[in-house]
Design a protein around this motif. Structure first.
Motif: not given
Ligand code: NOJ
Ligand code: CA
Length: 558
Positions: A68-73, A76-78
């Motif tokens: 829940y605390r990251n963006i799917d690669p 992209g990125t956080l």
């Protein structure tokens, strides 16, 4: 007191995977969105809703969250997200995130732990039950109808079943577990610290399940399998749900002053107010499925009047709601409720007029502003939607041919909404230089943004005008709604009245010309037209007015 920003907002829903691909891998991404922010600004959008962009195995395109605390690669990125957020804010656009906490992915570390042993600290984060008489704990069916159709999946490690309303890889979280609730508050506060302006709550009415998990006594429907029955009532609006939402508000939404919109499965004009009345401290607004729904394929003027006037009461009584006709779970609105064959542009504009001039906050789904239409693929292999696949295999199991199954399911497949955005007439509609993750709608050569902008009947330009109108006319946000019945039932006629002004909207929801006989009450009044979707023929409003097929107009009382 002035209106909170979200009452004046125009929200644009981005299904990131299908919006704009910046690196040619066939998957839309955040850099792609960034490139298109100026286009959204030009449209007049004031808020963006991202469907889930968190780390996910993509079983349900991100509604299965593994972190829940990251963006799917793939997106992209956080850091990309933070840049996007900053860019959107600098352009005066808010950003809201989708929060999917009815369930997680089975690849989330909580579930990985939970399944290990019965005494694992995370065991209680999910819903585990022993077998009943050697079988599933009850007869509830899962909505995606995988495998045997049950909402329970046996897990060997501990010899128990876990509960999943949706995919097998999407175990339901256990909201009775205090530690789980605390984790969710922390996670949401973390996103607020990062700068997001609010949240869309996925299936929030389903967090609380019927205690004891009793068998449903409902009869199996035509698509149910092996005696496992999909019974939404068992998990929708169950007693205790209001306390859960109120606690979320106390610990997060209200405390931090962020906007909230709930996806209101099972929310109707009868039960909505407690969720959205400010005194209750739950949510700002909900969207419901009474007007638009995944399985609805038509909308009559009578239905429109009936549903809108009842929802207007929810708002008049202090609540708030969303106005929308399509999203990533529905088919394309112009194909369902308009006339995509003969009057695509006119009917797309008419439907938009209705959404942007009735009470509530309008939500635009990507592509509706250029009148994107439904698609039909030949083979189930080309489909991605979990419902379409589950229903397809149910139909095949029950004897349908592949052609029959696809013909039945295509018009309501969620993939209608999920084909890539049609930017221009070049290969893959300008969405990607690679191979798109889901096929592009072959209509793209005719229907695309570039072409629309050059057309005299530009839908995009019409949306711009509608959205701009909202900023100038307080009656659109604040006005009372009053319908007038015309002799021709296909004509929708209503006024929006606030202290400062009265607007009048007239729309012919049909592919036939119509005669508007102005109701007695309105005759003798002077109305000035401020918007029309039929520039050439648009007449003045008087006692008897001819309306073209799908003509819609907005007037202000002089
Ligand atoms: C509602 C979402 O809008 C839909 O796309 C998803 O499949 C289900 N919730 C499960 O998360
Ligand atoms: Ca990409």
């Amino acid at each position: 007191m002035s209106n909170p920003w979200w009452k004046n907002a125009v929200v644009y829903e981005i299904y990131c995977k299908s919006f704009a691909d910046s690196n040619g891998d066939g998957i839309g991404d955040l850099k792609g969105v960034m490139e298109k922010l100026p286009m959204l600004k030009e449209l007049g959008v004031t808020c963006i809703w991202f469907t889930p962009i968190y780390t996910s195995p993509q079983v349900d395109n991100g509604y299965d969250v593994a972190d829940y605390r990251n963006i799917d690669p793939a997106y992209g990125t956080l850091e990309d997200f933070q840049n996007l957020l900053q860019m959107a804010h600098s352009m005066d656009m808010k950003v809201i995130m989708d929060v999917v906490v009815n369930h997680s992915s089975d690849e989330h570390v909580w579930f990985q732990e939970s399944r290990k042993s019965k005494d694992n600290p995370y065991r209680n984060y999910y819903i585990w039950k022993p077998a009943k008489d050697g079988k599933e704990p009850n007869n509830w069916g899962s909505y995606f109808r995988e495998e045997n159709g049950s909402a329970w999946k046996y897990d060997e490690a501990t010899g128990e079943y876990y509960f999943h309303q949706y995919a097998i890889k999407m175990p339901d979280l256990n909201w009775d577990c205090k530690e789980l609730r605390e984790e969710i508050y922390d996670m949401l506060n973390w996103w607020i610290d990062l700068g997001v302006d609010g949240f869309r709550l996925d299936v929030f009415t389903r967090f609380q399940k019927t205690p004891g998990f009793p068998d449903t006594t409902k009869k199996a429907g035509p698509l149910d399998r092996n005696g496992f029955v999909v019974d939404h009532d068992m998990c929708t609006n169950v007693e205790g749900i209001h306390e859960i939402i109120h606690e979320l508000n106390r610990n997060v939404f209200g405390k931090r002053g962020v906007m909230t919109v709930g996806e209101g499965s099972g929310v109707t004009y009868e039960n909505a107010l407690p969720y959205v009345h400010p005194d209750r401290e739950e949510l700002n607004m909900v969207y419901h499925f009474q007007l638009a729904a995944r399985v609805r394929t038509s909308l009559s003027a009578d239905q429109f009047r009936d549903i809108q006037s009842k929802w207007a009461q929810v708002i008049a009584n202090g609540g708030w709601a969303v106005q929308y006709l399509s999203n990533h779970d529905s088919a394309r609105q112009v194909s369902c409720y308009g006339d995509a064959t003969n009057y695509r542009e006119e009917s797309a504009m008419l439907l938009a007029t209705l959404m942007h001039t009735t009470p509530g906050t309008p939500f635009v789904y990507q592509g509706e502003e250029i009148g994107m239409t439904n698609v039909k693929f030949d083979s189930i292999e080309d489909y991605n939607c979990c419902y379409t696949k589950g229903d397809y295999y149910s139909m095949i199991q029950k004897g349908a041919t592949p052609e029959e199954a696809i013909s039945t399911l295509a018009p309501r497949s969620r993939d209608n909404a999920r084909t890539p955005y049609q930017w221009n007439g070049s290969e893959h509609a300008g969405f990607t230089t690679g191979k798109p993750w889901l096929k592009v709608n072959p209509a793209y050569e005719e229907i695309n943004l570039e072409k629309d902008l050059q057309s005299e009947k530009s839908i995009f330009r019409y949306y711009q005008k509608l959205i701009a109108m909202r900023k100038e006319h307080p009656a659109i946000t604040e006005g009372d709604l009053k319908f007038y019945l015309c002799e021709d039932r296909d004509i929708v006629l209503y006024t929006r009245t606030c202290e400062k002004e009265t607007l009048l909207v007239v729309a012919n929801m049909s592919s036939k010309p119509a005669t508007l006989t102005l109701p007695e009450e309105l005759r003798g009044e002077k109305f000035k037209r401020i918007l029309t979707n039929c520039a050439k023929n648009a007449p003045a409003l008087d006692g008897r007015t001819q309306l073209q097929p799908w003509e819609s107009e907005v007037y202000v009382k002089a």
